[in-house]
Design a protein around this motif. Structure first.
Motif, PDB file in Angstrom:
ATOM      1  N   GLU A   3       0.831  -1.207   0.000  1.00  0.00           N
ATOM      2  CA  GLU A   3       0.000   0.000   0.000  1.00  0.00           C
ATOM      3  C   GLU A   3       0.864   1.255   0.000  1.00  0.00           C
TER       4      GLU A   3
ATOM      5  N   ASP B  88       2.426   1.665  -3.464  1.00  0.00           N
ATOM      6  CA  ASP B  88       1.406   2.178  -4.390  1.00  0.00           C
ATOM      7  C   ASP B  88       1.165   3.665  -4.177  1.00  0.00           C
ATOM      8  N   SER B  89       1.170   4.108  -2.925  1.00  0.00           N
ATOM      9  CA  SER B  89       0.937   5.536  -2.648  1.00  0.00           C
ATOM     10  C   SER B  89       2.065   6.394  -3.215  1.00  0.00           C
TER      11      SER B  89
END
Length: 377
Positions: A14, A17-18
């Protein structure tokens, strides 16, 4: 089964991805581990990586990376398989020009000190106490293979083949359980050739490698994959690709250079007869930056003790140390770390393999102090 119990795979995915959603480049070490890890990361994340940069072993002061990133239009930088602490102050300088976040992913970071506020580190090795009973190497490509097997992912045959090639290229398959790749001997042979070919290609093109196009040519192998492709089918597709032909030719060229350098020295290179092992010293005479490969090949051929390879260049001296797999000491990176810091441009590694770039005027000082350090162990 992976050895990353100390890491939260979902949280890391996550976070990655950010970073790519807001714009991120990837810098990787110019060998099979770094290059394939960068390609695998591109296939795992939701957003494309903006650009790639290849950092050679000659550039661990990160100055060329800093110059390159200053011309990028994104805020974040991810580094793979780059020992950011091998050159004093390099990480601080890099973070100083990055407006967003610098995410460092590596197993051996060197002496980074206190990381800057905009730096986050994913340490691939568990804490020091755990290292005493576990392998002290965690290649970046092994970490990316770990990410590709998250519950929300499904590792493809090509991703598995590339990860295996990275492990072969790094020369560490003996340290990990590769049975989970379900690869027959033919696949393993192709993966070994592919991985070593990438390292050879990076060496031959160290000053001119077009990192983005090269990495994306590896990524394309994954994109062309049809659903449910096995690792055996993926390896055959690789074997028939133009990229594999290029890598095979690169590997042959570098192999000839390495064998020539080892052959000239290995029968007359005993340097130190320490208490529990012998140390062999090899001087290189070639334009190619193969000091690490010569050290590894000489270790394999000699089969015992420690090998020290030295390549004196126009501006500096490169040194690489390799320990035979049948002995448990000395800790090679600690040997280098015990020497005076003013001798070095950069230094790093792990217990079985370590290297440094020496300020040329201190070459003999390093060799003499290293000799004394070895005799003390």
């Amino acid at each position: 089964m992976h050895d990353f119990d100390h890491l939260d795979r979902i949280e890391i995915l996550e976070y990655l991805d950010s970073l790519t959603v807001s714009g991120a480049c990837v810098a990787f070490h110019g060998d099979a581990d770094g290059c394939i890890a960068a390609a695998l990361l591109e296939t795992i994340l939701k957003e494309n990586i903006a650009d790639f940069y290849c950092v050679s072993s000659e550039e661990l002061n990160l100055e060329t990376l800093i110059d390159w990133f200053e011309n990028q239009k994104v805020s974040n930088l991810i580094t793979l398989d780059i020992n950011v602490g091998s050159s004093k102050g390099a990480l601080q300088k890099l973070c100083g020009i990055v407006k967003g976040t610098v995410l460092v992913i590596d197993d051996h970071l060197g002496d980074v000190g206190r990381p800057p506020d905009n730096c986050r580190i994913i340490q691939l090795l568990p804490d020091r106490d755990a290292q005493e009973t576990r392998n002290q190497i965690r290649p970046a490509v092994y970490f990316c293979d770990f990410l590709s097997q998250a519950p929300s992912k499904e590792r493809s045959g090509m991703q598995a083949f590339l990860a295996l090639a990275g492990l072969f290229g790094e020369g560490v398959t003996h340290l990990f359980d590769i049975a989970s790749f379900h690869a027959n001997q033919r696949v393993k042979n192709l993966a070994r050739e592919f991985g070593r070919g990438i390292t050879a290609f990076c060496l031959l093109n160290s000053t001119s490698i077009a990192a983005e196009s090269f990495v994306r040519s590896i990524v394309q192998l994954v994109k062309e994959e049809e659903g449910g492709e096995s690792i055996q089918a993926a390896s055959e597709r690789v074997r028939q690709s133009k990229l594999f032909e290029v890598l095979r030719n690169s590997s042959k060229e570098i192999s000839c250079v390495v064998q020539d350098q080892v052959g000239k020295s290995k029968h007359d290179c005993l340097w130190i007869a320490a208490k529990d092992y012998n140390v062999y010293k090899i001087y290189l005479d070639t334009k190619y930056n193969v000091v690490n490969l010569v050290a590894s090949e000489a270790r394999n051929q000699i089969g015992e003790g420690v090998v020290v390879s030295i390549q004196i260049k126009e501006d500096n001296t490169a040194i690489e140390l390799r320990r035979a797999r049948n002995i448990n000491s000395p800790n090679l990176v600690e040997l280098l770390q015990h020497l005076k810091s003013e001798y070095f441009v950069a230094r790093g590694g792990h217990p079985m393999a370590a290297g440094a770039t020496i300020k040329k005027e201190y070459t003999e000082n390093v060799l003499e102090d290293l000799r004394l350090e070895i005799l003390k162990t």
